[in-house]
Design an enzyme around this catalytic site. Structure first.
Site, short mmCIF file in Angstrom:
data_model
loop_
_atom_site.label_atom_id
_atom_site.label_comp_id
_atom_site.label_asym_id
_atom_site.label_seq_id
_atom_site.Cartn_x
_atom_site.Cartn_y
_atom_site.Cartn_z
CE LYS A 155 -2.87 0.93 3.63
NZ LYS A 155 -2.67 2.31 4.09
CB SER A 156 3.77 2.34 2.06
OG SER A 156 3.19 2.26 3.33
N GLY B 99 -4.94 8.29 5.59
CA GLY B 99 -4.02 9.26 6.17
C GLY B 99 -2.80 9.46 5.29
NE ARG C 68 -5.39 8.46 11.13
CZ ARG C 68 -4.77 7.65 10.27
NH1 ARG C 68 -5.42 7.19 9.23
NH2 ARG C 68 -3.52 7.31 10.47
CB SER D 9 5.36 10.17 11.51
OG SER D 9 4.49 10.25 10.40
CG ASP E 218 0.86 0.21 9.73
OD1 ASP E 218 0.45 1.05 10.55
OD2 ASP E 218 1.22 0.51 8.57
NE ARG F 80 -5.03 0.41 13.16
CZ ARG F 80 -4.34 0.59 12.05
NH1 ARG F 80 -3.02 0.59 12.08
NH2 ARG F 80 -4.96 0.77 10.90
NE ARG G 271 -2.29 -1.64 8.48
CZ ARG G 271 -2.11 -2.19 7.28
NH1 ARG G 271 -2.35 -3.47 7.09
NH2 ARG G 271 -1.70 -1.47 6.26
C1 S3P Z 1 2.62 4.90 6.35
C2 S3P Z 1 3.24 5.25 7.52
C3 S3P Z 1 2.75 4.86 8.85
C4 S3P Z 1 1.76 3.71 8.77
C5 S3P Z 1 0.75 3.92 7.69
C6 S3P Z 1 1.42 4.05 6.34
C7 S3P Z 1 3.19 5.37 5.08
O1 S3P Z 1 2.11 5.94 9.48
O2 S3P Z 1 1.11 3.54 10.01
O3 S3P Z 1 -0.14 2.81 7.65
O4 S3P Z 1 2.82 4.84 4.01
O5 S3P Z 1 4.02 6.28 5.12
P1 S3P Z 1 2.95 7.04 10.30
O6 S3P Z 1 3.92 7.63 9.40
O7 S3P Z 1 1.94 8.01 10.77
O8 S3P Z 1 3.58 6.28 11.42
#
Ligand code: S3P
Length: 428
Positions: A20-21, A92, A120, A165, A313, A344, A386
């Site tokens: 996904k990322s 997010g 959020r 983050s 995650d 969570r 999740r």
């Molecule tokens: C992500 C970063 C993480 C993760 C999210 C995806 C990303 O969040 O929890 O599911 O793709 O950069 P944070 O950067 O807020 O920790």
């Protein structure tokens, strides 16, 4: 969704969908690169559709042929104002990362989310983007909708991250593409570095020295071919299922093994889990490999500190493993879990208690007493993908039928989760 735990085990080769990322980033970076970006093994899910829709609304031509995505990049300054607010849905990653790109445009944008995303925190990106000279506003300087306006000049910053983050780091890196001067980011703890790796692959001048990330005047990015590895976070549910269901033995194929993602493997090995990684290779700057997992008797563990950001995650899934391990597991420094698609920590505590687990919530984590088996129960996903997938694995470990309400939210990151799970289950 009804799940019956009747001595099933997992066997064979399992292929989970694309990461996904990395899928989000390939659309974003492909859109602002010059020329064509072809994306193989893209994850088609509700979250990544949100990213595609945002860039289509800003005039980028994105098409799909035989499961492959083609993005006709418009260059760093070729995006057009969207005729309507950009809707990020539940994602997010979409909202926080796109903000870093929009802050450098010569038009205004509005970013909207769904009920969960609208709760959020966004100050974490608003603050550094403002320090760079960006004009960005949210409700109470914290919540969506976000309004982003053009600014005369953006400047690079030297930024010490107050939290770990990857989303905040990525927003700053994207804004730096539109800034004058150097940007340097000091991380609180190492987080997934997909953005750094993909920007470098597309031609950006990006370096890392002593855990500080430097990025300097980027003139252009060049479209590339991207192979999206399979998603480690999706694989995690199968890893936990195989470790906890007797007689299981599986191989997860071509999974992304970015160092910022695989903390779970380290913790599970410490718990006594049989996990072996093989067939390592690299695609577009990302490490990929196969993961072999076998049923193992797990023992409790203490988890905390810097490793947390590399398994953030996977904590709902880890909590399920801890529920079935010998002894009391303590997870700390995971307060970020309160700010995900749902809280969570609270969700997993509430639901696993229904299954008879002795689990308590800490300010920044969980204490979990392992038991032999789990009680079947009527569970709820809290509309969080999740949580739904972690509870599904817990339900398979129940002695009888469990029901998971609002399980459809798995479509956020893993459409086809239940089919993949049932295809790999063997009932004795
Ligand atoms: C992500 C970063 C993480 C993760 C999210 C995806 C990303 O969040 O929890 O599911 O793709 O950069 P944070 O950067 O807020 O920790």
């Amino acid at each position: 969704m009804i799940i019956e735990g009747r001595n099933a085990c997992l066997k064979g080769e399992i292929v989970v969908p694309g990461d996904k990322s990395i899928s989000h980033r390939s659309i974003m970076i492909g859109s602002i690169a010059e020329g064509i970006t072809e994306i193989d093994n893209f994850l088609f899910s509700e979250d990544t559709w949100a990213t595609i829709d945002c860039f289509k609304n800003m005039g980028v031509n994105i098409t799909s042929k035989n499961g492959m995505i083609e993005v006709k990049g418009v260059g760093l300054n070729g995006l057009k104002p969207s005729q309507k607010p950009l809707y990020c849905g539940n994602s997010g990653t979409t909202m926080r990362l796109i903000s870093g790109i929009l802050i450098g445009q010569d038009f205004s944008s509005t970013l909207l989310g769904d009920d969960s995303l609208n709760k959020r925190p966004m100050k974490r990106i608003i603050e550094p983007l403002r320090k760079m000279g960006g004009l960005i506003e949210g409700i109470k300087d914290e919540y969506p909708p976000l309004q982003i306006h053009p600014t005369q000049i953006l400047s690079g910053i030297h930024y010490q991250m107050p939290i770990s983050s990857a989303q905040v780091k990525s927003a700053i890196l994207f804004a730096s593409l539109y800034s004058k001067g150097e940007t340097a980011i000091v991380e609180k703890a190492f987080s997934r570095d997909h953005t750094e790796r993909m920007l470098e692959y597309f031609g950006a001048n990006i370096n890392k020295k002593d855990s500080i990330i430097f990025i300097n005047d980027v003139q252009r990015l060049e479209g590339k071919r991207v192979f999206v590895p399979n998603d480690f976070s999706s694989a995690a549910y199968f890893i936990i299922a195989a470790l906890t269901l007797k007689n299981s033995q599986i191989k997860l194929k071509d999974v992304g093994l970015n160092d910022g993602r695989i903390g779970l493997l380290k913790v599970l090995k410490k718990m006594g889990g049989y996990i072996e990684v093989e067939n390592l290779k690299s695609f577009n700057n990302e490490l990929v490999g196969d993961i072999n997992v076998r049923y193992s008797k797990l023992k409790a563990v203490e988890v905390g500190g810097d490793i947390i950001s590399s398994l953030i995650d996977e904590i709902p899934a880890l909590a399920v493993a801890a529920s079935l391990a010998d002894g009391t597991t303590v997870i700390r420094n995971a307060e970020e879990l309160k700010y995900k698609e749902t809280n969570r920590l609270k969700a997993i505590r509430t639901e696993l208690r229904k299954m008879g687990v002795g689990i308590d919530e800490l300010d920044d984590g969980l204490i979990i007493e392992g038991r032999e088996s789990l009680k079947p129960a009527i569970l709820d996903s809290h509309m969080d993908h999740r949580i739904a997938m972690a509870l599904s694995i817990a339900a398979l470990n129940g002695k009888g039928k469990s029901q998971i309400n609002n399980a459809d939210c798995v479509n956020i990151s893993f459409p086809g989760f239940y089919q993949t799970l049932y295809n790999s289950l063997i009932f004795s």
